[in-house]
Scaffold this motif. Structure first.
Motif, PDB file in Angstrom:
ATOM      1  N   ALA A   1       0.822  -1.211   0.000  1.00 33.56           N
ATOM      2  CA  ALA A   1       0.000   0.000   0.000  1.00 33.56           C
ATOM      3  C   ALA A   1       0.857   1.263   0.000  1.00 33.56           C
ATOM      4  O   ALA A   1       0.472   2.289  -0.576  1.00 33.56           O
ATOM      5  N   PHE A   2       2.014   1.220   0.637  1.00 35.06           N
ATOM      6  CA  PHE A   2       2.862   2.413   0.749  1.00 35.06           C
ATOM      7  C   PHE A   2       3.771   2.562  -0.468  1.00 35.06           C
ATOM      8  O   PHE A   2       3.859   3.629  -1.079  1.00 35.06           O
ATOM      9  N   THR A   3       4.448   1.477  -0.868  1.00 32.41           N
ATOM     10  CA  THR A   3       5.421   1.547  -1.965  1.00 32.41           C
ATOM     11  C   THR A   3       4.799   1.265  -3.320  1.00 32.41           C
ATOM     12  O   THR A   3       5.342   1.689  -4.351  1.00 32.41           O
TER      13      THR A   3
END
Length: 268
Positions: A229-231
């Motif tokens: 979700a972040f990268t």
């Protein structure tokens, strides 16, 4: 053949454990919880029959009911456990007659009167059998949604209440405590016998982990494609279920050979 031998050994050992707890700690203290053996304590107070002899007679009658209701396989396993339990109780009664409890600590003896039969009952239930008596009602869990603990509680509570009137308030209170603890403990022990470890492993390179699961642990696994979700990077989620011992091996392998893997381990 090995499976039959394993089942026979489990049935024998669990039944003998129960017999020790019932004879040395339950009968000696007049604890009335626990189905037929609890009722046997009451019967022995008013009749020439010993608790062991009454247990044998009652178990044989209920086994006949079990034969028709639950089928031949169940009846065979339960018949063996019931007969072995009754014979062992009768044998202990003649080899080591007891006129009073082993100690002057009723709470300590109550613990052993609960734990030993509960361990034996949990092993028997887990193998699809019971020790007979009112436990035949509890094994109906195979056909209904009723919990084993609740089934035992419903069939045993009348005998426990009778202990207040037949003996004294103190014995009745100990019996009531024993009944409540026993029902809860059996359910907990059955769950622990079947407990496994469920792994979610989030990683970038699933191949080494899956190879270890397949080749070293001889287990299967499922790989799910995911996205961080972040990268936004592609990730893989490895799903597998292992025994507690295997879970330790996999956890140690991942920590030693994989960097950046994220583990979620839960009971199932």
């Amino acid at each position: 053949m090995k499976e039959h031998l394993k089942n026979f050994t489990l049935l024998t050992v669990s039944t003998l454990i129960m017999a020790v707890g019932i004879y040395f700690f339950k009968f000696a203290n007049n604890f009335t919880f626990g189905g037929i053996t609890g009722f046997a304590v009451l019967v022995a107070k008013f009749t020439p029959l010993s608790a062991s002899d009454f247990s044998f007679i009652a178990n044989m009658l209920l086994l006949i009911i079990g034969l028709f209701v639950l089928g031949k396989k169940f009846a065979a396993q339960t018949a063996y456990s019931s007969i072995l339990l009754s014979v062992t109780l009768s044998g202990l009664e003649r080899i080591y007659p007891m006129s009073h409890p082993l100690t002057n600590e009723p709470l300590l003896e109550l613990i052993f009167a609960i734990v030993l039969p509960a361990i034996g009952s949990a092993i028997l239930f887990n193998s699809g059998a019971s020790r007979g008596g009112t436990d035949v009602i509890a094994i109906l869990k195979k056909y209904t949604s009723v919990d084993i603990g609740k089934g035992l509680l419903a069939s045993d509570i009348l005998f426990t209440i009778a202990g207040f009137f037949v003996f004294d308030i103190k014995t009745g209170l100990y019996s009531l405590l024993g009944l409540t603890m026993r029902s809860t403990l059996i359910d907990s022990l059955i769950e622990s016998l079947n407990r496994s470890k469920y792994f979610h492993v989030v990683c970038s390179e699933p191949e080494p982990i899956c190879e270890f699961i397949k080749n070293d642990l001889k287990r299967g696994a499922t790989i799910v494609l995911a996205q961080g979700a972040f990268t936004g990077d592609d990730k893989y989620i490895i799903l597998t279920v292992l025994s507690p011992n295997e879970a330790i091996k996999l956890r140690n392998f991942i920590k030693a050979h994989t960097t950046g893997a994220f583990l979620l381990i839960s009971n199932t």
